[in-house]
Design an enzyme around this catalytic site. Structure first.
Site, PDB file in Angstrom:
ATOM      1  N   HIS A  70       0.830  -1.207   0.000  1.00 58.49           N
ATOM      2  CA  HIS A  70       0.000   0.000   0.000  1.00 58.49           C
ATOM      3  C   HIS A  70       0.862   1.254   0.000  1.00 58.49           C
ATOM      4  O   HIS A  70       0.524   2.252  -0.633  1.00 58.49           O
ATOM      5  CB  HIS A  70      -0.943   0.001   1.207  1.00 58.49           C
ATOM      6  CG  HIS A  70      -2.073   0.972   1.090  1.00 58.49           C
ATOM      7  ND1 HIS A  70      -2.062   2.219   1.676  1.00 58.49           N
ATOM      8  CD2 HIS A  70      -3.255   0.889   0.430  1.00 58.49           C
ATOM      9  CE1 HIS A  70      -3.186   2.844   1.406  1.00 58.49           C
ATOM     10  NE2 HIS A  70      -3.938   2.065   0.642  1.00 58.49           N
ATOM     11  N   CYS A  71       2.002   1.198   0.679  1.00 58.37           N
ATOM     12  CA  CYS A  71       2.897   2.354   0.783  1.00 58.37           C
ATOM     13  C   CYS A  71       3.542   2.730  -0.550  1.00 58.37           C
ATOM     14  O   CYS A  71       3.875   3.898  -0.768  1.00 58.37           O
ATOM     15  CB  CYS A  71       4.012   2.082   1.786  1.00 58.37           C
ATOM     16  SG  CYS A  71       3.487   1.579   3.428  1.00 58.37           S
ATOM     17  N   ILE A  72       3.767   1.753  -1.422  1.00 55.19           N
ATOM     18  CA  ILE A  72       4.482   2.027  -2.678  1.00 55.19           C
ATOM     19  C   ILE A  72       3.538   2.246  -3.848  1.00 55.19           C
ATOM     20  O   ILE A  72       3.977   2.364  -4.989  1.00 55.19           O
ATOM     21  CB  ILE A  72       5.486   0.909  -3.012  1.00 55.19           C
ATOM     22  CG1 ILE A  72       4.774  -0.417  -3.295  1.00 55.19           C
ATOM     23  CG2 ILE A  72       6.516   0.764  -1.893  1.00 55.19           C
ATOM     24  CD1 ILE A  72       5.663  -1.479  -3.923  1.00 55.19           C
TER      25      ILE A  72
END
Length: 370
Positions: free
Chosen positions: A360-362
Protein backbone atom coordinates in the site's frame (compact mmCIF):
# COMPACT_ATOMS: atom_id res chain seq x y z
CA UNK A 1 8.10 6.18 -21.74
CA UNK A 2 6.67 9.64 -21.23
CA UNK A 3 8.22 12.80 -19.89
CA UNK A 4 6.40 15.29 -17.67
CA UNK A 5 7.53 18.85 -17.04
CA UNK A 6 4.33 20.80 -16.59
CA UNK A 7 3.55 23.49 -14.04
CA UNK A 8 0.14 22.89 -12.49
CA UNK A 9 -0.87 26.20 -10.91
CA UNK A 10 -2.90 25.44 -7.77
CA UNK A 11 -6.56 26.25 -7.52
CA UNK A 12 -7.55 28.94 -5.03
CA UNK A 13 -10.64 27.08 -3.78
CA UNK A 14 -10.94 23.90 -1.69
CA UNK A 15 -12.33 20.52 -2.78
CA UNK A 16 -15.25 20.63 -0.36
CA UNK A 17 -16.29 24.04 -1.71
CA UNK A 18 -16.22 22.65 -5.24
CA UNK A 19 -18.11 19.43 -4.52
CA UNK A 20 -15.08 17.12 -4.67
CA UNK A 21 -14.33 14.31 -2.21
CA UNK A 22 -11.85 11.48 -1.75
CA UNK A 23 -13.44 8.22 -2.92
CA UNK A 24 -12.84 4.91 -1.18
CA UNK A 25 -10.08 2.65 -2.47
CA UNK A 26 -12.66 0.16 -3.76
CA UNK A 27 -14.04 2.73 -6.20
CA UNK A 28 -13.13 2.10 -9.84
CA UNK A 29 -9.57 3.10 -10.72
CA UNK A 30 -8.07 4.30 -14.00
CA UNK A 31 -4.43 3.84 -12.91
CA UNK A 32 -2.04 3.05 -10.08
CA UNK A 33 1.24 4.92 -9.63
CA UNK A 34 4.52 3.54 -8.36
CA UNK A 35 8.04 5.02 -8.13
CA UNK A 36 11.40 3.37 -8.84
CA UNK A 37 13.41 2.39 -5.69
CA UNK A 38 17.11 3.20 -5.90
CA UNK A 39 18.44 4.71 -2.64
CA UNK A 40 21.50 2.67 -1.56
CA UNK A 41 21.11 3.97 2.00
CA UNK A 42 17.60 2.50 2.24
CA UNK A 43 17.49 -0.42 -0.19
CA UNK A 44 20.08 -3.18 -0.10
CA UNK A 45 22.21 -3.73 -3.20
CA UNK A 46 21.25 -0.19 -4.34
CA UNK A 47 17.65 -1.31 -4.74
CA UNK A 48 18.22 -4.39 -6.93
CA UNK A 49 16.17 -6.73 -4.74
CA UNK A 50 13.44 -4.14 -4.22
CA UNK A 51 13.27 -3.40 -7.94
CA UNK A 52 12.57 -7.06 -8.71
CA UNK A 53 9.85 -7.05 -6.06
CA UNK A 54 8.33 -3.82 -7.37
CA UNK A 55 8.15 -5.47 -10.80
CA UNK A 56 6.14 -8.35 -9.33
CA UNK A 57 3.81 -5.91 -7.58
CA UNK A 58 3.36 -3.95 -10.81
CA UNK A 59 2.58 -7.17 -12.65
CA UNK A 60 -0.02 -8.19 -10.07
CA UNK A 61 -1.69 -4.77 -10.28
CA UNK A 62 -1.40 -4.56 -14.06
CA UNK A 63 -3.73 -7.51 -14.58
CA UNK A 64 -6.49 -5.29 -13.19
CA UNK A 65 -5.35 -1.67 -13.57
CA UNK A 66 -2.85 0.26 -15.74
CA UNK A 67 0.40 0.99 -13.89
CA UNK A 68 2.51 4.15 -14.19
CA UNK A 69 6.00 4.29 -12.69
CA UNK A 70 7.97 7.46 -12.02
CA UNK A 71 11.66 6.88 -12.76
CA UNK A 72 14.62 9.30 -12.51
CA UNK A 73 16.27 9.79 -15.91
CA UNK A 74 19.48 8.02 -14.84
CA UNK A 75 17.57 4.80 -14.13
CA UNK A 76 15.22 4.64 -17.13
CA UNK A 77 17.22 1.97 -18.95
CA UNK A 78 17.37 -0.19 -15.82
CA UNK A 79 13.66 0.23 -15.18
CA UNK A 80 12.79 -0.67 -18.77
CA UNK A 81 14.81 -3.88 -18.41
CA UNK A 82 13.20 -4.88 -15.11
CA UNK A 83 9.60 -3.67 -15.32
CA UNK A 84 6.85 -5.54 -17.20
CA UNK A 85 6.24 -4.11 -20.67
CA UNK A 86 2.71 -3.00 -19.75
CA UNK A 87 4.05 -0.51 -17.17
CA UNK A 88 4.19 3.09 -18.43
CA UNK A 89 7.53 4.58 -17.38
CA UNK A 90 7.44 8.33 -16.70
CA UNK A 91 10.64 10.33 -16.31
CA UNK A 92 10.39 11.84 -12.84
CA UNK A 93 12.85 12.80 -10.12
CA UNK A 94 12.25 11.60 -6.56
CA UNK A 95 14.20 11.13 -3.34
CA UNK A 96 12.65 7.71 -2.73
CA UNK A 97 9.79 5.54 -3.91
CA UNK A 98 6.84 5.92 -1.53
CA UNK A 99 4.08 6.88 -3.98
CA UNK A 100 1.37 6.61 -1.34
CA UNK A 101 2.99 9.34 0.72
CA UNK A 102 4.45 11.67 -1.92
CA UNK A 103 1.80 11.23 -4.59
CA UNK A 104 -1.46 13.21 -4.75
CA UNK A 105 -4.80 12.34 -3.22
CA UNK A 106 -7.14 12.39 -6.20
CA UNK A 107 -10.63 13.65 -5.44
CA UNK A 108 -13.74 13.35 -7.60
CA UNK A 109 -17.13 15.01 -7.96
CA UNK A 110 -20.52 13.53 -8.80
CA UNK A 111 -19.94 14.24 -12.50
CA UNK A 112 -16.84 12.05 -12.49
CA UNK A 113 -14.33 14.88 -12.81
CA UNK A 114 -10.97 14.29 -11.10
CA UNK A 115 -8.72 16.79 -9.36
CA UNK A 116 -5.73 16.26 -7.07
CA UNK A 117 -4.72 17.35 -3.58
CA UNK A 118 -1.01 18.08 -3.22
CA UNK A 119 -0.08 17.82 0.47
CA UNK A 120 3.01 19.17 2.16
CA UNK A 121 5.75 16.56 2.67
CA UNK A 122 8.73 16.48 5.06
CA UNK A 123 10.01 12.87 4.82
CA UNK A 124 8.01 11.67 7.83
CA UNK A 125 9.21 14.22 10.34
CA UNK A 126 11.61 16.68 8.77
CA UNK A 127 14.57 17.53 10.98
CA UNK A 128 12.75 16.06 13.99
CA UNK A 129 12.92 12.34 13.33
CA UNK A 130 12.47 12.35 9.56
CA UNK A 131 13.80 9.40 7.57
CA UNK A 132 16.13 11.17 5.11
CA UNK A 133 17.32 14.54 3.85
CA UNK A 134 16.76 16.25 1.47
CA UNK A 135 13.20 15.58 0.30
CA UNK A 136 12.89 18.42 -2.22
CA UNK A 137 12.34 16.12 -5.20
CA UNK A 138 9.62 14.22 -3.35
CA UNK A 139 7.78 17.50 -2.84
CA UNK A 140 7.40 17.78 -6.63
CA UNK A 141 6.09 14.24 -7.20
CA UNK A 142 2.38 14.93 -6.71
CA UNK A 143 2.42 17.86 -9.11
CA UNK A 144 4.12 15.76 -11.79
CA UNK A 145 1.67 12.89 -11.41
CA UNK A 146 -1.28 15.25 -11.70
CA UNK A 147 0.25 16.85 -14.79
CA UNK A 148 0.51 13.41 -16.40
CA UNK A 149 -3.28 13.09 -16.13
CA UNK A 150 -4.08 16.75 -16.78
CA UNK A 151 -5.82 17.16 -13.42
CA UNK A 152 -6.25 20.51 -11.69
CA UNK A 153 -4.35 20.77 -8.40
CA UNK A 154 -5.26 21.90 -4.89
CA UNK A 155 -2.28 22.79 -2.67
CA UNK A 156 -3.15 21.86 0.93
CA UNK A 157 -1.48 23.78 3.81
CA UNK A 158 -0.85 20.58 5.77
CA UNK A 159 2.06 18.15 6.09
CA UNK A 160 0.39 14.82 5.39
CA UNK A 161 1.29 11.46 3.86
CA UNK A 162 -1.32 9.42 2.01
CA UNK A 163 -0.58 6.44 4.22
CA UNK A 164 -1.78 8.34 7.27
CA UNK A 165 -5.44 8.45 6.15
CA UNK A 166 -8.10 5.97 5.07
CA UNK A 167 -11.62 6.93 3.98
CA UNK A 168 -14.83 5.03 3.31
CA UNK A 169 -16.00 7.38 0.54
CA UNK A 170 -19.12 8.16 2.57
CA UNK A 171 -17.78 10.85 4.87
CA UNK A 172 -15.61 8.91 7.32
CA UNK A 173 -11.85 9.33 7.74
CA UNK A 174 -9.72 7.01 9.88
CA UNK A 175 -6.27 8.06 11.07
CA UNK A 176 -3.83 7.73 13.98
CA UNK A 177 -2.89 10.28 16.61
CA UNK A 178 0.65 8.85 16.73
CA UNK A 179 1.22 10.23 13.24
CA UNK A 180 -1.16 13.10 12.54
CA UNK A 181 -0.75 14.71 15.95
CA UNK A 182 3.00 14.13 16.06
CA UNK A 183 5.00 17.28 16.80
CA UNK A 184 7.18 16.58 13.77
CA UNK A 185 4.34 17.05 11.27
CA UNK A 186 2.16 20.11 11.99
CA UNK A 187 3.19 21.35 15.45
CA UNK A 188 1.46 24.69 14.97
CA UNK A 189 -1.96 23.08 14.44
CA UNK A 190 -4.40 21.67 17.01
CA UNK A 191 -6.30 18.44 16.47
CA UNK A 192 -9.40 20.47 15.67
CA UNK A 193 -7.55 22.55 13.08
CA UNK A 194 -6.19 19.40 11.43
CA UNK A 195 -9.71 17.97 11.30
CA UNK A 196 -10.97 21.19 9.72
CA UNK A 197 -8.32 20.96 6.99
CA UNK A 198 -9.19 17.32 6.32
CA UNK A 199 -12.85 18.32 6.04
CA UNK A 200 -11.84 20.99 3.54
CA UNK A 201 -9.59 18.81 1.37
CA UNK A 202 -11.12 15.32 1.68
CA UNK A 203 -14.73 16.45 2.17
CA UNK A 204 -15.22 14.14 5.16
CA UNK A 205 -17.44 14.67 8.18
CA UNK A 206 -16.57 12.05 10.80
CA UNK A 207 -13.18 11.04 12.21
CA UNK A 208 -12.05 7.78 13.76
CA UNK A 209 -8.86 8.40 15.72
CA UNK A 210 -6.79 5.37 16.66
CA UNK A 211 -4.04 6.23 19.11
CA UNK A 212 -1.15 4.20 17.70
CA UNK A 213 -0.11 2.31 14.60
CA UNK A 214 2.02 -0.82 14.27
CA UNK A 215 4.89 -1.29 16.72
CA UNK A 216 8.24 -0.10 15.25
CA UNK A 217 6.58 1.59 12.26
CA UNK A 218 9.09 4.30 11.37
CA UNK A 219 6.40 6.46 9.74
CA UNK A 220 5.13 7.21 13.27
CA UNK A 221 2.25 4.79 13.02
CA UNK A 222 0.61 5.21 9.61
CA UNK A 223 -2.98 4.01 9.61
CA UNK A 224 -2.51 2.04 6.37
CA UNK A 225 -0.27 -0.45 8.19
CA UNK A 226 -2.67 -0.78 11.12
CA UNK A 227 -6.28 -0.56 9.95
CA UNK A 228 -8.36 0.12 6.84
CA UNK A 229 -11.91 0.10 5.55
CA UNK A 230 -13.05 -3.01 3.69
CA UNK A 231 -16.35 -1.43 2.65
CA UNK A 232 -18.74 1.06 4.26
CA UNK A 233 -19.29 0.06 7.87
CA UNK A 234 -16.50 -2.55 7.93
CA UNK A 235 -12.87 -2.23 8.98
CA UNK A 236 -9.84 -4.52 9.13
CA UNK A 237 -7.45 -4.37 12.09
CA UNK A 238 -3.88 -5.65 12.47
CA UNK A 239 -4.03 -8.10 15.36
CA UNK A 240 -2.09 -10.41 17.68
CA UNK A 241 -3.43 -12.66 20.45
CA UNK A 242 -0.03 -12.67 22.17
CA UNK A 243 -0.46 -10.46 25.22
CA UNK A 244 3.34 -10.36 25.72
CA UNK A 245 3.92 -8.87 22.26
CA UNK A 246 4.51 -5.07 22.18
CA UNK A 247 1.88 -4.89 19.44
CA UNK A 248 -0.87 -6.29 21.66
CA UNK A 249 -1.70 -3.14 23.68
CA UNK A 250 -1.72 -1.09 20.49
CA UNK A 251 -4.15 -3.41 18.71
CA UNK A 252 -6.27 -3.88 21.85
CA UNK A 253 -6.65 -0.11 22.30
CA UNK A 254 -7.53 0.28 18.61
CA UNK A 255 -10.14 -2.47 18.87
CA UNK A 256 -11.79 -0.71 21.81
CA UNK A 257 -11.99 2.52 19.81
CA UNK A 258 -13.47 0.75 16.79
CA UNK A 259 -16.00 -1.13 18.93
CA UNK A 260 -17.23 2.11 20.46
CA UNK A 261 -17.52 4.40 17.47
CA UNK A 262 -19.84 4.98 14.55
CA UNK A 263 -19.09 6.14 11.03
CA UNK A 264 -20.43 9.25 9.27
CA UNK A 265 -23.67 7.39 8.48
CA UNK A 266 -24.16 6.44 12.12
CA UNK A 267 -23.31 2.77 11.60
CA UNK A 268 -21.59 0.62 14.21
CA UNK A 269 -18.51 -0.95 12.68
CA UNK A 270 -18.04 -4.60 11.79
CA UNK A 271 -14.40 -5.41 12.65
CA UNK A 272 -12.25 -8.05 10.95
CA UNK A 273 -9.03 -9.07 12.74
CA UNK A 274 -6.09 -9.82 10.45
CA UNK A 275 -3.29 -11.69 12.27
CA UNK A 276 0.19 -10.21 12.24
CA UNK A 277 3.08 -12.13 10.67
CA UNK A 278 6.19 -13.07 12.59
CA UNK A 279 7.42 -11.16 14.53
CA UNK A 280 9.92 -10.46 11.76
CA UNK A 281 13.46 -9.09 12.12
CA UNK A 282 16.14 -7.67 9.83
CA UNK A 283 18.97 -10.16 9.28
CA UNK A 284 22.70 -9.48 9.35
CA UNK A 285 22.96 -10.15 5.61
CA UNK A 286 20.07 -7.81 4.83
CA UNK A 287 21.54 -5.06 7.00
CA UNK A 288 24.99 -5.30 5.39
CA UNK A 289 23.57 -4.61 1.95
CA UNK A 290 22.49 -1.06 2.89
CA UNK A 291 25.12 1.68 2.66
CA UNK A 292 25.51 4.60 5.07
CA UNK A 293 23.89 7.86 4.03
CA UNK A 294 21.21 10.28 5.19
CA UNK A 295 18.60 7.52 5.38
CA UNK A 296 17.64 5.81 8.63
CA UNK A 297 20.08 2.94 9.41
CA UNK A 298 18.91 -0.63 8.75
CA UNK A 299 20.13 -2.52 11.82
CA UNK A 300 20.46 -6.29 12.11
CA UNK A 301 18.06 -7.69 14.70
CA UNK A 302 15.67 -4.75 14.42
CA UNK A 303 12.01 -5.68 14.41
CA UNK A 304 10.19 -5.00 11.16
CA UNK A 305 6.69 -3.49 11.13
CA UNK A 306 5.19 -6.29 9.05
CA UNK A 307 1.43 -6.17 8.46
CA UNK A 308 -0.98 -7.84 6.05
CA UNK A 309 -3.23 -4.77 6.33
CA UNK A 310 -0.77 -3.01 4.01
CA UNK A 311 -2.51 -4.26 0.85
CA UNK A 312 -3.97 -2.47 -2.18
CA UNK A 313 -7.56 -2.72 -3.37
CA UNK A 314 -7.58 -2.16 -7.13
CA UNK A 315 -10.57 -2.90 -9.39
CA UNK A 316 -11.86 -6.04 -7.65
CA UNK A 317 -8.36 -7.34 -6.98
CA UNK A 318 -6.53 -7.42 -3.65
CA UNK A 319 -2.74 -7.30 -3.94
CA UNK A 320 -1.32 -8.20 -0.54
CA UNK A 321 2.16 -8.84 0.87
CA UNK A 322 3.47 -12.34 1.50
CA UNK A 323 5.63 -11.96 4.60
CA UNK A 324 5.75 -15.17 6.62
CA UNK A 325 5.14 -18.77 5.44
CA UNK A 326 3.57 -19.53 8.82
CA UNK A 327 0.80 -16.95 8.37
CA UNK A 328 0.60 -16.08 4.64
CA UNK A 329 -2.10 -18.68 3.89
CA UNK A 330 -4.11 -17.63 6.94
CA UNK A 331 -4.00 -14.00 5.76
CA UNK A 332 -5.02 -14.99 2.23
CA UNK A 333 -7.95 -17.02 3.52
CA UNK A 334 -9.08 -14.21 5.80
CA UNK A 335 -8.87 -11.66 2.98
CA UNK A 336 -10.92 -13.95 0.73
CA UNK A 337 -13.58 -14.18 3.44
CA UNK A 338 -13.65 -10.39 3.78
CA UNK A 339 -13.60 -9.81 0.01
CA UNK A 340 -15.52 -12.76 -1.52
CA UNK A 341 -15.97 -10.98 -4.87
CA UNK A 342 -12.30 -10.05 -5.22
CA UNK A 343 -9.33 -11.94 -6.58
CA UNK A 344 -6.73 -12.27 -3.81
CA UNK A 345 -3.15 -12.07 -5.12
CA UNK A 346 -0.14 -12.38 -2.83
CA UNK A 347 3.30 -11.04 -3.76
CA UNK A 348 6.50 -11.88 -1.82
CA UNK A 349 7.16 -8.51 -0.21
CA UNK A 350 9.89 -8.82 2.42
CA UNK A 351 12.19 -6.58 0.35
CA UNK A 352 9.65 -3.74 0.57
CA UNK A 353 9.27 -4.29 4.30
CA UNK A 354 13.05 -4.03 4.75
CA UNK A 355 12.84 -0.52 3.29
CA UNK A 356 10.18 0.58 5.76
CA UNK A 357 6.79 -0.07 4.21
CA UNK A 358 4.79 -2.38 2.00
CA UNK A 359 2.48 -2.70 -1.01
CA UNK A 360 0.00 0.00 0.00
CA UNK A 361 2.90 2.35 0.78
CA UNK A 362 4.48 2.03 -2.68
CA UNK A 363 1.25 2.52 -4.64
CA UNK A 364 -1.18 5.40 -5.17
CA UNK A 365 -4.44 4.83 -6.99
CA UNK A 366 -6.01 7.24 -9.45
CA UNK A 367 -9.81 6.90 -9.28
CA UNK A 368 -11.70 6.53 -12.53
CA UNK A 369 -14.36 9.06 -11.71
CA UNK A 370 -17.43 8.11 -13.74
Amino acid sequence: MTNVNVDVTPLTTKPSQDGFYMPAEWAAQQAVWMIWPYRPDNWRAAGAYAQATFAKVADAIGAATPVYMGVPKAFLAEAKAVMPSHVTLVEMDSNDCWARDTGPTVVVNDNGECRGVDWGFNAWGGHNGGLYFPWDKDEQVAQQMLAQHGFARYSAPLILEGGSIHVDGEGTCMTSAECLLNANRNPELTKEQIEDLLRDYLNVKQFIWLQDGVYMDETDGHIDNMSCFARPGEVILHWTDDETDPQYPRSKAALEVLQNTVDAKGRKLKIHLLPQPGPLYCSEEESKGVTEGTGVPRTAGERLAGSYVNFLITNHRIVFPLLDPATDDIAAQKLQEIFPEHEIVGVPAREILLGGGNIHCITQQIPAGK
